[in-house]
Design a protein around this motif. Structure first.
Motif, PDB file in Angstrom:
ATOM      1  N   PHE A  94     -17.078  15.193  31.299  1.00 29.13           N
ATOM      2  CA  PHE A  94     -17.255  14.867  29.884  1.00 29.13           C
ATOM      3  C   PHE A  94     -16.557  15.887  29.001  1.00 29.13           C
ATOM      4  N   MET A  95     -16.636  17.168  29.414  1.00 32.38           N
ATOM      5  CA  MET A  95     -16.053  18.208  28.578  1.00 32.38           C
ATOM      6  C   MET A  95     -14.537  18.253  28.701  1.00 32.38           C
ATOM      7  N   ILE A  96     -14.014  17.860  29.845  1.00 33.59           N
ATOM      8  CA  ILE A  96     -12.576  18.020  30.054  1.00 33.59           C
ATOM      9  C   ILE A  96     -11.780  16.804  29.565  1.00 33.59           C
ATOM     10  N   ALA A  97     -12.455  15.655  29.403  1.00 34.83           N
ATOM     11  CA  ALA A  97     -11.726  14.417  29.074  1.00 34.83           C
ATOM     12  C   ALA A  97     -10.918  14.494  27.778  1.00 34.83           C
ATOM     13  N   PRO A  98     -11.499  14.989  26.668  1.00 35.06           N
ATOM     14  CA  PRO A  98     -10.686  15.040  25.438  1.00 35.06           C
ATOM     15  C   PRO A  98      -9.495  15.971  25.570  1.00 35.06           C
ATOM     16  N   ILE A  99      -9.661  17.036  26.377  1.00 37.45           N
ATOM     17  CA  ILE A  99      -8.549  17.974  26.543  1.00 37.45           C
ATOM     18  C   ILE A  99      -7.394  17.272  27.233  1.00 37.45           C
ATOM     19  N   ILE A 100      -7.705  16.366  28.170  1.00 35.12           N
ATOM     20  CA  ILE A 100      -6.627  15.625  28.847  1.00 35.12           C
ATOM     21  C   ILE A 100      -5.848  14.809  27.820  1.00 35.12           C
ATOM     22  N   THR A 101      -6.573  14.109  26.958  1.00 37.14           N
ATOM     23  CA  THR A 101      -5.884  13.277  25.972  1.00 37.14           C
ATOM     24  C   THR A 101      -4.980  14.114  25.082  1.00 37.14           C
ATOM     25  N   ALA A 102      -5.548  15.192  24.507  1.00 37.53           N
ATOM     26  CA  ALA A 102      -4.758  16.008  23.580  1.00 37.53           C
ATOM     27  C   ALA A 102      -3.591  16.660  24.309  1.00 37.53           C
ATOM     28  N   ALA A 103      -3.866  17.199  25.495  1.00 38.78           N
ATOM     29  CA  ALA A 103      -2.823  17.941  26.212  1.00 38.78           C
ATOM     30  C   ALA A 103      -1.678  17.011  26.597  1.00 38.78           C
ATOM     31  N   THR A 104      -1.993  15.848  27.183  1.00 43.27           N
ATOM     32  CA  THR A 104      -0.904  14.962  27.612  1.00 43.27           C
ATOM     33  C   THR A 104      -0.097  14.476  26.421  1.00 43.27           C
ATOM     34  N   ALA A 105      -0.785  14.255  25.281  1.00 37.67           N
ATOM     35  CA  ALA A 105      -0.054  13.793  24.110  1.00 37.67           C
ATOM     36  C   ALA A 105       0.983  14.825  23.697  1.00 37.67           C
ATOM     37  N   PHE A 106       0.620  16.115  23.793  1.00 35.62           N
ATOM     38  CA  PHE A 106       1.570  17.145  23.374  1.00 35.62           C
ATOM     39  C   PHE A 106       2.592  17.431  24.469  1.00 35.62           C
ATOM     40  N   ILE A 107       2.168  17.335  25.746  1.00 41.49           N
ATOM     41  CA  ILE A 107       3.137  17.577  26.824  1.00 41.49           C
ATOM     42  C   ILE A 107       4.237  16.519  26.772  1.00 41.49           C
ATOM     43  N   ALA A 108       3.855  15.282  26.452  1.00 40.57           N
ATOM     44  CA  ALA A 108       4.860  14.219  26.389  1.00 40.57           C
ATOM     45  C   ALA A 108       5.935  14.540  25.365  1.00 40.57           C
ATOM     46  N   MET A 109       5.557  15.289  24.333  1.00 41.43           N
ATOM     47  CA  MET A 109       6.535  15.620  23.297  1.00 41.43           C
ATOM     48  C   MET A 109       7.578  16.624  23.765  1.00 41.43           C
ATOM     49  N   SER A 110       7.308  17.301  24.886  1.00 41.13           N
ATOM     50  CA  SER A 110       8.205  18.390  25.271  1.00 41.13           C
ATOM     51  C   SER A 110       9.578  17.875  25.673  1.00 41.13           C
ATOM     52  N   ALA A 111       9.693  16.596  26.041  1.00 34.89           N
ATOM     53  CA  ALA A 111      11.001  16.084  26.460  1.00 34.89           C
ATOM     54  C   ALA A 111      11.668  15.260  25.374  1.00 34.89           C
ATOM     55  N   ILE A 112      11.121  15.315  24.167  1.00 34.23           N
ATOM     56  CA  ILE A 112      11.696  14.501  23.089  1.00 34.23           C
ATOM     57  C   ILE A 112      12.596  15.367  22.224  1.00 34.23           C
TER      58      ILE A 112
END
Lengths: 332, 207
Positions: free
Chosen positions: A78-96
């Protein structure tokens, strides 16, 4: 050389993180304003000039709220789930690549964090991992609505991954490269990709709506049916992370659509490329808000019907036609 | 917004169209045809056009629906039945009320009290007229029964108070402020307690 690269990357990461976190907040303000105007309301007006400080107030509210964890929830997940969403959203930006290269203090800056040769694949892949955020949140909350929201996440995002992947296959076939910089350069030499691939553009935009949970397809947190979907049990900063992740995804998709189909950051007549892409992204985000104000939700079964019986066959037809055209008129 | 606009505000253009859609698609082929027809006709874009027009009207033609309440208020009609007013005689400025006690008798929530005495000219004189607005249900019987049109309903409608006891002293139209201390009323539900002054607490925000 190595250390300068490290420092440069770290600075870029920081800039992207800060700028897009701030933009996520600002987009909530724009969204509320645009939705309000379209319903002939005023939107936030009281806090600060034109209600601009509403963002700050919302931020303070989110930060100071209690971080509540239900007793029946699976705590670590429960505690880690929002971090996955936020983190992946920003990691995806690294190749743009956000902007064209520019010189600053006699130093050429390339506004892309990691120039990898499979850029599109990386962005779509990491954005696809983002599905674990809502899914794990829904499954760990110990709440029926959350569970339904999580289940809907799985079906929706997995199905529309197929459509988005197949939709951009045709442009990639034409360019012959998965790097977003190459795709951008191709459109600099030729016309915009939307001219060659209008169908792929529409299909990719539709799947973009589905993958960012925007309104015609926001079944995962459909307020009228399942309270707030996967985010029902969340509060405070954890909920805020879902929020920021969602808006960061919105920006990712908008940049991706601009880069893939709308000419990216090539100069547009007299407009320099950096401003051109910002305009395109703003226009796309306005379209997202506009659609939210206009169109109703669809049912989950209609969503699946649309994906598998309409969009996916169209994708395949598009790829086949592109392939045959490329085979017989190889000058394209 | 003018008075006529206000009264007609919910009437609409009177050009209602009955929507009766009983041609639901039965087979999946019909369903597909319906989707294609709707896509080609651009029904989705009609929706987009409407919302965009709304935004344009709201932003540039001052067609905004919002009334920013405390700053601007909608006009109310002359017949609005809000808080009570106790009227005075036009020439002398004396109280119109002859303290006949009819309003006191007819009040169904038992919230009106009149204190009176017989003055030097052996006429009845009102000493204290008091309406507990916390109990009043605004039925309008008092205004209806009054033979002198002394008590009427006024246009004021903002009757929120922080404490129950404030429903007494906000009514300065009825009772002069210096007589509030000696105010009495009949016991009943919604009444303030005898020691209301001691029990009065500040609201948490003002600590």
């Amino acid at each position: 050389m190595e250390s300068s690269l490290l420092i440069e990357t770290a600075v870029k990461v920081l800039v992207v993180l800060l700028v897009f976190s701030a933009l996520a907040g600002f987009t909530t303000y724009i969204e509320r304003k645009v939705l309000a105007f379209m319903q002939r309301r005023l939107g936030p007006t009281n806090v600060g000039p034109f209600g601009l400080l509403q963002i700050l107030c919302d931020g303070v509210k989110l930060f100071t709220k209690e971080d509540f964890i239900p007793s029946n929830a699976v705590k670590p997940v429960f505690m880690i789930a929002p971090i996955i969403t936020a983190a992946t959203a920003f990691i995806a930006m690294s190749a743009i690549p956000f902007f064209p290269e520019f010189d600053m203090f006699g130093y050429t800056v390339r506004p892309i964090i990691a120039d990898i040769n499979v850029g599109v694949l990386f962005v779509l892949g990491v954005a696809g991992i983002g599905l674990y955020g809502p899914l794990l949140a829904g499954m760990s909350s110990g709440n029926k609505w959350s569970l339904i929201g999580g289940a809907r996440t799985a079906i929706q995002l997995l199905s529309y991954e197929v459509v988005s992947g197949l939709a951009i296959l045709a442009p990639i076939m034409m360019v012959g490269s998965l790097s977003l910089i190459d795709i951008n350069a191709y459109q600099g030499d030729n016309y915009w990709m939307i001219v060659y691939q209008p169908l792929a553009f529409i299909l990719f935009l539709i799947s973009g709506f589905a993958e960012t949970n925007r309104t015609p397809f926001d079944l995962l947190e459909h307020e009228a049916e399942i309270v707030a979907g996967y985010a029902t049990e969340y509060s405070g900063m954890r909920w805020g992370m879902f929020f920021i992740g969602e808006y960061a995804n919105l920006f990712t998709i908008s940049f991706l659509v601009s880069l893939l189909f709308l000419g990216g950051f090539n100069d547009l007549w007299f407009i320099p490329g950096g401003i051109a892409i910002v305009l395109k992204v703003m226009m796309l985000i306005f379209t997202f808000l506009w659609v939210r104000a206009s169109w109703p939700h669809i049912r989950p079964d209609q969503l699946m019907w649309l994906c598998w019986k309409v969009l996916m066959p169209l994708c395949i037809i598009n790829i086949l036609i592109t392939g045959f055209v490329m085979m017989y008129w190889s000058n394209l | 917004m003018s008075k006529i606009d206000l009264n007609e505000r919910n009437v609409g253009s009177k050009e209602y169209i009955m929507v009766q859609e009983d041609t639901y698609p039965k087979t999946s082929w019909q369903e597909f045809k319906q989707v294609v027809k709707r896509s080609v006709k651009g029904e989705l874009f009609t929706g987009l056009k409407i919302t965009f027009k709304m935004m344009k009207e709201a932003l540039f033609n001052k067609n905004m629906h919002t009334v920013q309440y405390p700053a601007e208020k909608l006009p109310i009609t002359a017949r609005f039945r809000g808080m009570h007013k106790l009227l005075a005689l036009l020439e002398s400025g004396d109280n119109r009320c002859i303290s006949c006690g009819l309003c006191e008798k007819i009040c169904i929530s038992n919230c009106i009290r009149i204190d009176s005495r017989i003055d030097e000219n052996s006429r009845k004189e009102v000493l204290d007229y008091y309406i507990n607005l916390g109990r009043c249900i605004f039925c309008g019987y008092c205004a209806e029964v009054c033979p002198e049109l002394a008590i009427v309903h006024g246009p004021r409608y903002e009757v929120a108070g922080e404490q129950r006891a404030h429903f007494i002293d906000m009514e300065d139209l009825l009772t002069p402020i210096d007589k509030l201390v000696s105010q009495k009323e009949y016991p009943g539900f919604g009444d303030i307690s005898p020691n209301a002054d001691e029990r009065m607490k500040k609201t948490p925000l003002s600590y």
